[in-house]
Design a protein around this motif. Structure first.
Motif, PDB file in Angstrom:
ATOM      1  N   HIS A  28      11.684 -10.475   5.395  1.00  0.00           N
ATOM      2  CA  HIS A  28      10.574  -9.963   4.568  1.00  0.00           C
ATOM      3  C   HIS A  28      10.276  -8.515   4.925  1.00  0.00           C
ATOM      4  O   HIS A  28      10.164  -7.652   4.040  1.00  0.00           O
ATOM      5  N   TRP A  29      10.156  -8.235   6.217  1.00  0.00           N
ATOM      6  CA  TRP A  29       9.868  -6.864   6.653  1.00  0.00           C
ATOM      7  C   TRP A  29      10.998  -5.908   6.251  1.00  0.00           C
ATOM      8  O   TRP A  29      10.759  -4.783   5.831  1.00  0.00           O
ATOM      9  N   MET A  30      12.250  -6.386   6.392  1.00  0.00           N
ATOM     10  CA  MET A  30      13.401  -5.549   6.025  1.00  0.00           C
ATOM     11  C   MET A  30      13.406  -5.268   4.521  1.00  0.00           C
ATOM     12  O   MET A  30      13.691  -4.147   4.094  1.00  0.00           O
ATOM     13  N   ASP A  31      13.094  -6.284   3.727  1.00  0.00           N
ATOM     14  CA  ASP A  31      13.042  -6.123   2.272  1.00  0.00           C
ATOM     15  C   ASP A  31      11.982  -5.091   1.887  1.00  0.00           C
ATOM     16  O   ASP A  31      12.213  -4.241   1.029  1.00  0.00           O
ATOM     17  N   LEU A  32      10.831  -5.157   2.530  1.00  0.00           N
ATOM     18  CA  LEU A  32       9.762  -4.187   2.232  1.00  0.00           C
ATOM     19  C   LEU A  32      10.179  -2.774   2.596  1.00  0.00           C
ATOM     20  O   LEU A  32       9.959  -1.829   1.817  1.00  0.00           O
ATOM     21  N   ALA A  33      10.781  -2.595   3.766  1.00  0.00           N
ATOM     22  CA  ALA A  33      11.216  -1.252   4.183  1.00  0.00           C
ATOM     23  C   ALA A  33      12.268  -0.715   3.209  1.00  0.00           C
ATOM     24  O   ALA A  33      12.216   0.453   2.798  1.00  0.00           O
ATOM     25  N   GLY A  34      13.220  -1.563   2.827  1.00  0.00           N
ATOM     26  CA  GLY A  34      14.247  -1.145   1.875  1.00  0.00           C
ATOM     27  C   GLY A  34      13.662  -0.786   0.524  1.00  0.00           C
ATOM     28  O   GLY A  34      14.052   0.205  -0.098  1.00  0.00           O
TER      29      GLY A  34
END
Length: 167
Positions: A47-53
């Protein structure tokens, strides 16, 4: 903002280097983020990676984006409760409406100061207009040999992704 006869903002279609949209965020791993072993939940990290991307892709496209694919999410090292997760997102490739972003996750132990790469993945996003339809995005202008190599490798991943989907 300069709009052409079709209402397209031409200033936003000028090429941009990957550095112009790079994003770095930091999250603290709290008890609610962990499993019974005290390790960060994989879904929370995704989830955090998706948001950063998405933030990097939105910054490049100057629009809302939607996630369309995730490639090669590797879990290399657990992240423990109390550690910080540093997320670095950078565009690697741009098509007409879609963009690939590499997101790397690092764990930082605040006591020892050690930082280790724990995860990385390639996210593909599509830019959306105000009606939720795909929208043209500015081209990517790689500036370094490393960025040019990343762009070539992204094109290969795209071909494989399209083959898997039967296109």
């Amino acid at each position: 903002m300069i709009k052409n006869g079709n209402g397209v903002d031409e200033t936003s279609l000028n090429g941009k280097p990957p550095s112009a949209s790079e994003v770095q965020t930091v999250e603290l791993v709290l008890p609610n983020d962990t499993n019974l072993l005290g390790n960060l939940l994989g879904g929370r990290l995704m989830h955090w990676m998706d948001l950063a991307g998405a933030m990097a892709a939105s910054r490049h496209a100057n629009s809302i984006v939607a996630t369309v694919a995730v490639d090669s999410l590797d879990f290399r090292h657990p992240v423990r409760q109390g550690e910080m997760v540093i997320l670095k997102a950078k565009l690697t490739w741009v098509g007409n409406t879609s963009m690939e972003v590499i997101v790397r996750a690092y764990a930082e132990n605040m006591i020892s100061g050690n930082v280790i790469l724990t995860n990385e993945a390639y996210f593909t996003f599509v830019a959306l207009d105000e009606n939720g339809r795909p929208k043209k995005v500015p081209p990517l202008v790689p500036e370094t040999e490393e960025e040019m190599k990343a762009c070539r490798e992204a094109e290969e991943r795209r071909k494989k992704r399209l083959q898997r989907r039967g296109k």
